[in-house]
Design a protein around this motif. Sequence first.
Motif, mmCIF file in Angstrom:
data_model
loop_
_atom_site.group_PDB
_atom_site.id
_atom_site.type_symbol
_atom_site.label_atom_id
_atom_site.label_comp_id
_atom_site.label_asym_id
_atom_site.label_seq_id
_atom_site.Cartn_x
_atom_site.Cartn_y
_atom_site.Cartn_z
ATOM 1 N N ALA A 47 -48.101 10.858 -13.807
ATOM 2 C CA ALA A 47 -48.193 11.555 -15.095
ATOM 3 C C ALA A 47 -48.019 13.054 -14.912
ATOM 4 C CB ALA A 47 -49.531 11.246 -15.763
ATOM 5 N N GLN A 48 -48.442 13.582 -13.775
ATOM 6 C CA GLN A 48 -48.307 15.014 -13.509
ATOM 7 C C GLN A 48 -46.911 15.375 -13.017
ATOM 8 O OE1 GLN A 48 -51.362 15.937 -10.702
ATOM 9 N NE2 GLN A 48 -53.004 15.724 -12.186
ATOM 10 N N SER A 49 -46.120 14.407 -12.599
ATOM 11 C CA SER A 49 -44.812 14.712 -12.032
ATOM 12 C C SER A 49 -43.676 14.496 -13.027
ATOM 13 C CB SER A 49 -44.571 13.878 -10.775
ATOM 14 O OG SER A 49 -44.527 12.504 -11.084
ATOM 15 N N LYS A 50 -43.982 14.034 -14.238
ATOM 16 C CA LYS A 50 -42.972 13.816 -15.272
ATOM 17 C C LYS A 50 -43.446 14.426 -16.579
ATOM 18 C CE LYS A 50 -42.637 9.165 -14.506
ATOM 19 N NZ LYS A 50 -42.219 7.815 -14.800
ATOM 20 N N VAL A 51 -42.496 14.929 -17.345
ATOM 21 C CA VAL A 51 -42.800 15.427 -18.686
ATOM 22 C C VAL A 51 -41.711 14.935 -19.642
ATOM 23 C CG1 VAL A 51 -44.039 17.516 -17.996
ATOM 24 C CG2 VAL A 51 -41.568 17.598 -18.278
ATOM 25 N N LYS A 52 -42.051 14.958 -20.906
ATOM 26 C CA LYS A 52 -41.088 14.656 -21.953
ATOM 27 C C LYS A 52 -41.058 15.868 -22.864
ATOM 28 C CE LYS A 52 -39.841 11.214 -25.377
ATOM 29 N NZ LYS A 52 -40.269 10.060 -26.161
ATOM 30 N N ALA A 53 -39.859 16.285 -23.266
ATOM 31 C CA ALA A 53 -39.766 17.492 -24.075
ATOM 32 C C ALA A 53 -38.579 17.435 -25.031
ATOM 33 C CB ALA A 53 -39.626 18.718 -23.175
ATOM 34 N N SER A 54 -38.707 18.244 -26.062
ATOM 35 C CA SER A 54 -37.600 18.520 -26.973
ATOM 36 C C SER A 54 -37.361 20.019 -26.911
ATOM 37 C CB SER A 54 -37.958 18.117 -28.403
ATOM 38 O OG SER A 54 -38.106 16.725 -28.498
ATOM 39 N N HIS A 55 -36.138 20.426 -27.217
ATOM 40 C CA HIS A 55 -35.869 21.866 -27.191
ATOM 41 C C HIS A 55 -34.846 22.240 -28.256
ATOM 42 C CE1 HIS A 55 -31.918 22.364 -24.778
ATOM 43 N NE2 HIS A 55 -31.968 21.137 -25.239
ATOM 44 N N LEU A 56 -34.808 23.518 -28.501
ATOM 45 C CA LEU A 56 -33.845 24.134 -29.388
ATOM 46 C C LEU A 56 -33.137 25.180 -28.546
ATOM 47 C CD1 LEU A 56 -32.640 25.007 -32.144
ATOM 48 C CD2 LEU A 56 -34.780 26.207 -32.582
ATOM 49 N N LEU A 57 -31.837 25.023 -28.353
ATOM 50 C CA LEU A 57 -31.040 25.922 -27.508
ATOM 51 C C LEU A 57 -30.117 26.761 -28.373
ATOM 52 C CD1 LEU A 57 -29.715 26.909 -24.810
ATOM 53 C CD2 LEU A 57 -28.233 24.890 -24.971
ATOM 54 N N ILE A 58 -30.141 28.066 -28.152
ATOM 55 C CA ILE A 58 -29.176 28.962 -28.768
ATOM 56 C C ILE A 58 -28.396 29.610 -27.624
ATOM 57 C CG2 ILE A 58 -28.790 30.954 -30.277
ATOM 58 C CD1 ILE A 58 -30.028 28.531 -31.734
ATOM 59 N N LYS A 59 -27.102 29.320 -27.594
ATOM 60 C CA LYS A 59 -26.250 29.878 -26.547
ATOM 61 C C LYS A 59 -25.741 31.258 -26.977
ATOM 62 C CE LYS A 59 -24.514 25.576 -24.548
ATOM 63 N NZ LYS A 59 -23.278 24.882 -24.117
ATOM 64 N N HIS A 60 -25.235 32.000 -25.998
ATOM 65 C CA HIS A 60 -24.630 33.303 -26.252
ATOM 66 C C HIS A 60 -23.387 33.429 -25.389
ATOM 67 C CE1 HIS A 60 -26.605 34.581 -22.510
ATOM 68 N NE2 HIS A 60 -27.704 34.005 -22.998
ATOM 69 N N ARG A 61 -22.632 34.497 -25.587
ATOM 70 C CA ARG A 61 -21.339 34.628 -24.891
ATOM 71 C C ARG A 61 -21.466 34.692 -23.376
ATOM 72 N NH1 ARG A 61 -20.900 39.837 -27.947
ATOM 73 N NH2 ARG A 61 -22.109 41.317 -26.703
ATOM 74 N N ASP A 62 -22.664 35.030 -22.856
ATOM 75 C CA ASP A 62 -22.873 35.069 -21.405
ATOM 76 C C ASP A 62 -23.506 33.796 -20.851
ATOM 77 O OD1 ASP A 62 -21.798 37.687 -21.188
ATOM 78 O OD2 ASP A 62 -23.695 38.514 -21.910
ATOM 79 N N SER A 63 -23.667 32.780 -21.689
ATOM 80 C CA SER A 63 -24.172 31.482 -21.224
ATOM 81 C C SER A 63 -23.171 30.891 -20.244
ATOM 82 C CB SER A 63 -24.338 30.518 -22.403
ATOM 83 O OG SER A 63 -25.280 30.991 -23.330
ATOM 84 N N ARG A 64 -23.626 29.999 -19.384
ATOM 85 C CA ARG A 64 -22.713 29.435 -18.378
ATOM 86 C C ARG A 64 -21.578 28.640 -19.000
ATOM 87 N NH1 ARG A 64 -26.425 24.917 -15.363
ATOM 88 N NH2 ARG A 64 -26.789 23.647 -17.203
ATOM 89 N N ARG A 65 -21.783 28.105 -20.187
ATOM 90 C CA ARG A 65 -20.711 27.425 -20.928
ATOM 91 C C ARG A 65 -20.835 27.839 -22.396
ATOM 92 N NH1 ARG A 65 -21.299 22.379 -22.732
ATOM 93 N NH2 ARG A 65 -19.571 22.136 -24.105
ATOM 94 N N PRO A 66 -20.198 28.947 -22.770
ATOM 95 C CA PRO A 66 -20.379 29.487 -24.120
ATOM 96 C C PRO A 66 -19.602 28.722 -25.204
ATOM 97 C CG PRO A 66 -18.919 30.900 -22.880
ATOM 98 C CD PRO A 66 -19.381 29.809 -21.939
ATOM 99 N N ALA A 67 -19.937 27.454 -25.344
ATOM 100 C CA ALA A 67 -19.335 26.598 -26.370
ATOM 101 C C ALA A 67 -20.342 25.503 -26.692
ATOM 102 C CB ALA A 67 -18.034 25.983 -25.866
ATOM 103 N N SER A 68 -20.245 24.964 -27.904
ATOM 104 C CA SER A 68 -21.128 23.864 -28.278
ATOM 105 C C SER A 68 -20.450 23.007 -29.329
ATOM 106 C CB SER A 68 -22.461 24.396 -28.812
ATOM 107 O OG SER A 68 -22.332 24.860 -30.146
ATOM 108 N N TRP A 69 -21.123 21.959 -29.748
ATOM 109 C CA TRP A 69 -20.619 21.088 -30.806
ATOM 110 C C TRP A 69 -20.543 21.851 -32.121
ATOM 111 C CZ3 TRP A 69 -23.516 19.839 -35.160
ATOM 112 C CH2 TRP A 69 -24.854 20.215 -35.123
#
Length: 159
Positions: A47-69
């Motif tokens: 239980a301490q070695s795994k987590v479950k999460a949701s996130h909200l990602l906002i990319k920018h022009r310097d992101s490693r892949r500056p493109a999204s759906w």
Amino acid sequence: MVGLPSGWTIKKSRSRNRNYYFNESTKESVWEPPVGTNIQKLEAFEAQSKVKASHLLIKHRDSRRPASWREDPITRSKEDAIEILKSHQKRILNGEQTLSEIASTESDCSSAKRKGDLGWFERGQMQPSFEQATFALKVGELSDIVETDSGVHLIERTG
């Protein structure tokens, strides 16, 4: 601490993407916990070695892949991405919307189709700053803004 009998360790199968148990001295490997395992301790350790999460990602022009759906290419600055995320964070903290609701329409991650749900993951599977922030949260808690090579995130630990 782990609950396994002496000589046994937990390893990860690359082909099946699941844990198995390996005895260092006998070279025996098994899928199920070996005889003599303290199941309660093992479950607490896992239980301490795994987590479950949701996130909200906002990319920018310097992101490693500056493109999204949502947008290709992404041209906003990192500062603009942070301001957008702060606006979403304020709405979440004020109870106007949930992270899941916002992520489904505003996240630059493909997880948007799952309302930002990333599922379960273990240490070493995510970028270090993302992983550190997620494991530091309690279930139900929302992170502050977290920066990674992918962009800026809000993270909610769900399990």
